[in-house]
Design an enzyme around this catalytic site. Structure first.
Site, PDB file in Angstrom:
ATOM      1  NE  ARG A 181      -2.262  -2.026   3.235  1.00 54.91           N
ATOM      2  CZ  ARG A 181      -2.648  -2.217   4.497  1.00 54.91           C
ATOM      3  NH1 ARG A 181      -3.665  -1.553   4.983  1.00 54.91           N
ATOM      4  NH2 ARG A 181      -2.011  -3.075   5.259  1.00 54.91           N
ATOM      5  CG  ASP A 219       4.266  -1.978  10.060  1.00 59.18           C
ATOM      6  OD1 ASP A 219       4.253  -2.359  11.251  1.00 59.18           O
ATOM      7  OD2 ASP A 219       3.379  -2.288   9.245  1.00 59.18           O
ATOM      8  CD  GLU A 274      -4.745 -11.011  11.669  1.00 58.05           C
ATOM      9  OE1 GLU A 274      -4.438 -10.070  10.919  1.00 58.05           O
ATOM     10  OE2 GLU A 274      -4.559 -10.971  12.895  1.00 58.05           O
ATOM     11  CG  ASN A 279      -2.343  -8.311  17.496  1.00 62.58           C
ATOM     12  OD1 ASN A 279      -1.583  -8.040  18.413  1.00 62.58           O
ATOM     13  ND2 ASN A 279      -1.968  -9.043  16.451  1.00 62.58           N
ATOM     14  CG  ASN A 312      38.470  40.651   5.360  1.00 65.05           C
ATOM     15  OD1 ASN A 312      37.494  40.549   6.096  1.00 65.05           O
ATOM     16  ND2 ASN A 312      38.382  41.125   4.129  1.00 65.05           N
TER      17      ASN A 312
HETATM   18  C1  UD1 Z   1      -0.747  -7.767  11.684  1.00 65.67           C
HETATM   19  C2  UD1 Z   1      -1.451  -8.709  12.657  1.00 65.67           C
HETATM   20  C3  UD1 Z   1      -2.772  -8.056  13.084  1.00 65.67           C
HETATM   21  C4  UD1 Z   1      -2.491  -6.693  13.715  1.00 65.67           C
HETATM   22  C5  UD1 Z   1      -1.684  -5.807  12.775  1.00 65.67           C
HETATM   23  C6  UD1 Z   1      -1.241  -4.572  13.509  1.00 65.67           C
HETATM   24  C7  UD1 Z   1      -0.926 -11.018  11.973  1.00 65.67           C
HETATM   25  C8  UD1 Z   1      -1.401 -12.219  11.268  1.00 65.67           C
HETATM   26  N1  UD1 Z   1      -1.735  -9.956  11.993  1.00 65.67           N
HETATM   27  O1  UD1 Z   1      -1.555  -7.632  10.546  1.00 65.67           O
HETATM   28  O2  UD1 Z   1      -3.427  -8.887  14.035  1.00 65.67           O
HETATM   29  O3  UD1 Z   1      -3.719  -6.058  14.053  1.00 65.67           O
HETATM   30  O4  UD1 Z   1      -0.496  -6.500  12.322  1.00 65.67           O
HETATM   31  O5  UD1 Z   1      -0.586  -3.691  12.663  1.00 65.67           O
HETATM   32  O6  UD1 Z   1       0.167 -11.056  12.521  1.00 65.67           O
HETATM   33  N2  UD1 Z   1       5.846  -9.534   8.086  1.00 65.67           N
HETATM   34  C9  UD1 Z   1       6.916 -10.362   7.851  1.00 65.67           C
HETATM   35  N3  UD1 Z   1       6.721 -11.496   7.128  1.00 65.67           N
HETATM   36  C10 UD1 Z   1       5.510 -11.865   6.645  1.00 65.67           C
HETATM   37  C11 UD1 Z   1       4.418 -11.009   6.909  1.00 65.67           C
HETATM   38  C12 UD1 Z   1       4.609  -9.857   7.629  1.00 65.67           C
HETATM   39  O7  UD1 Z   1       8.036 -10.074   8.248  1.00 65.67           O
HETATM   40  O8  UD1 Z   1       5.429 -12.921   6.004  1.00 65.67           O
HETATM   41  C13 UD1 Z   1       6.053  -8.301   8.843  1.00 65.67           C
HETATM   42  C14 UD1 Z   1       5.765  -7.066   8.033  1.00 65.67           C
HETATM   43  O9  UD1 Z   1       6.927  -6.589   7.394  1.00 65.67           O
HETATM   44  C15 UD1 Z   1       5.246  -6.083   9.081  1.00 65.67           C
HETATM   45  C16 UD1 Z   1       4.672  -6.985  10.156  1.00 65.67           C
HETATM   46  O10 UD1 Z   1       5.176  -8.285   9.924  1.00 65.67           O
HETATM   47  O11 UD1 Z   1       6.273  -5.307   9.629  1.00 65.67           O
HETATM   48  C17 UD1 Z   1       3.139  -7.017  10.105  1.00 65.67           C
HETATM   49  O12 UD1 Z   1       2.766  -7.462   8.810  1.00 65.67           O
HETATM   50  P1  UD1 Z   1       1.519  -6.858   8.051  1.00 65.67           P
HETATM   51  O13 UD1 Z   1       1.392  -7.532   6.758  1.00 65.67           O
HETATM   52  O14 UD1 Z   1       1.566  -5.383   8.082  1.00 65.67           O
HETATM   53  O15 UD1 Z   1       0.363  -7.427   9.019  1.00 65.67           O
HETATM   54  P2  UD1 Z   1      -1.101  -6.891   9.160  1.00 65.67           P
HETATM   55  O16 UD1 Z   1      -1.945  -7.449   8.089  1.00 65.67           O
HETATM   56  O17 UD1 Z   1      -1.088  -5.435   9.329  1.00 65.67           O
HETATM   57 CA    CA Z   2       0.588  -3.669   9.365  1.00 62.46          CA
END
Ligand code: UD1
Ligand code: CA
Length: 473
Positions: free
Chosen positions: A20, A108, A160, A175, A382
């Protein structure tokens, strides 16, 4: 960890792409106040007293690992991003059987404070729970995993957004993706994670129900300030987070004795130090490893990066990069101090002056329209308006040396390598290509021709020689 009995390691999940953001840069590499998002998280974790930090990288791994170089963190690769639970699995070999409290955070979330993280660690140690989950109440919870509590108020599960039942949608407790696990319990049960969900991913959030079934305790901890848990998913949120961090940093400085005429127009990096009674005017940016002493006036319209500014300096409408200014130096308006500039006490770089890789001695002045490069200027010299050190012959750079007390006439070209001795003088408009001994005068220009009465005669006589010359052109 300060006051902690148990070893603590932090695991930062930063392998996701961040679709995004609509960017060719990995999400966590975007900067706020000059610092990459993921580095803000590392700072917060370190400030909470956690020394060992592991970052899971994947999307744009090289770029992210490069940003973290020198910060003492270890990286674990997650080559395919199969979910937050999978990311933790990928880190297991790097953690090497770690036994203690494992703080897990999303890369993030740059607004988390060290106080909240320390509280999370403390709660896990006090309760001995398998996990403590940081939650937050959000007016608009859409997109987040929801906290499902049972009749007794205990944490039963995290669901989720994409997997929610209709009656669960209105739940506003979410969460935050910030947890403190008992590492042994986490890695003892991690293999029970399944990917039979809407996104076909291994969700770390499912550990809550897995622990419950195993009879292990999971404790929810609600964040007192929901803005702290804001995750960056879009550039709109990036800008929001920047404003929040800006305000936080600026308030810290103002409470410590720094004046800001309009703090909304001042941007200061999190590591910058500013002394008491320094005034920071609007549109001033202080970034990187910058230290400013007391009683300075910075701005308006000024950018200072990776520099050392001692007490009582005045910097107006200027750019200062990788430079060092002793006490009482005056810069600007519109000066550009480039890397390697050293200004000694009470010296001056004035209007539209550019200085690079040079030292300006104590009380020496470069007041107007000059370029000084690869130069050493002694004390009390100067440098007249429009003086230029011709330091580059098209292939190599050469040095210029100007002795203490020298007086360089306006519009002098100093053709390097060249040396002007102590107390020497150069005539205005001279191109100086040979060394000038101490105390000497060097003038290089053709003699002036003066024709008495010429202008008056020319005006009276339209047929005069000058007019004839004009008509034949
Ligand atoms: C996640 C949580 C959700 C929470 C939200 C808060 C899960 C399944 N869900 O969702 O409950 O409300 O964060 O912001 O955990 N990442 C990895 N590897 C992956 C996937 C993600 O390293 O395979 C990292 C991303 O870089 C990021 C973090 O994990 O920094 C969260 O991933 P993101 O995809 O943003 O999760 P959300 O869908 O926001
Ligand atoms: Ca996120």
């Amino acid at each position: 960890m300060k006051g902690s009995q148990v070893a603590v390691t932090a695991l930062i999940l930063a392998a996701g792409e961040g679709t995004r953001m609509k960017s060719s840069l990995p999400k966590v590499a975007h900067r706020i106040l000059g610092v990459p998002i993921v580095a803000h998280v590392v700072r917060a974790v370190r400030a909470a007293g956690v020394e060992r930090v592991v970052v899971v990288t994947g999307h744009g791994a090289e770029a992210v690992e490069l940003l973290l170089e020198g910060s003492g963190v270890a990286c674990a690769r997650q080559d395919a991003q199969n979910g937050t639970g999978h990311a933790v699995m990928c880190a297991e070999p790097v953690l090497g059987g770690f036994d203690g409290s494992l703080l897990v955070l999303a890369g993030d979330c740059p607004l988390l404070t060290s106080e909240t993280l320390a509280g999370l660690i403390e709660t896990r140690e006090r309760t001995g729970a398998a996990a403590v989950v940081l939650t937050a109440d959000l007016a608009e919870p859409a997109g987040y995993g929801r906290i499902i509590r049972d009749a007794s108020g205990s944490l039963a599960a995290i669901v989720e957004d994409k997997d929610l039942a209709p009656e669960q949608r209105p739940i506003t407790e979410v969460n935050t993706s910030t947890y403190c696990f008992d590492a042994a319990s986490l890695f003892g049960h991690l293999r029970h994670l399944e990917n039979s969900n809407a996104q076909g991913e291994y969700y770390l959030t499912d550990m809550v129900s897995i622990f419950r079934e195993a009879g292990l305790e999971v404790v929810p901890m609600k964040s007192p300030d929901a803005t702290e848990t804001l995750g960056i998913n879009t550039r709109v949120q990036l800008a929001e987070a920047a404003t929040i961090l800006q305000r936080r940093v600026n308030e810290r400085h103002m409470l410590a004795g720094v004046t800001m005429t309009d703090p909304s127009l001042v941007w200061i990096g999190p590591d910058v130090v500013v002394g008491r009674d320094t005034v920071v005017e609007p549109m001033t940016f202080l970034f990187g490893d910058t230290r400013v002493g007391s009683g300075c006036t910075l701005g308006p319209d000024t950018r200072i990066t990776d520099s050392r500014i001692d007490a009582g300096c005045v910097i107006d409408s200027s750019v200062v990069v990788d430079s060092s200014l002793a006490a009482g130096v005056s810069v600007g308006p519109r000066a550009y101090l480039r890397p390697g500039t050293v200004m000694d006490e009470g010296s001056k770089a004035g209007t539209s002056v550019e200085i690079k890789n040079s030292r300006v001695g104590a009380r020496s002045k470069v007041p107007h329209l000059s370029y000084i490069g690869d130069t050493e200027i002694g004390t009390d010299a100067n440098i007249g308006a429009g003086t230029i050190t011709c330091n580059y012959d098209g292939r190599r750079k050469h040095r210029t040396k100007i002795g203490s007390g020298a007086f360089i006439g306006s519009d002098t070209m100093l053709i390097a390598p060249v040396e002007v001795g102590e107390g020497a003088v150069t005539g205005a408009g001279s191109a100086i290509a040979h060394d000038v001994p101490a105390g000497a005068l060097a003038v290089e220009r053709t003699d002036q021709r003066t024709i008495e009465g010429w202008a008056a005669r020319e005006r009276e006589d339209d047929q005069g020689p000058a007019a004839r010359e004009r008509s034949t052109r």
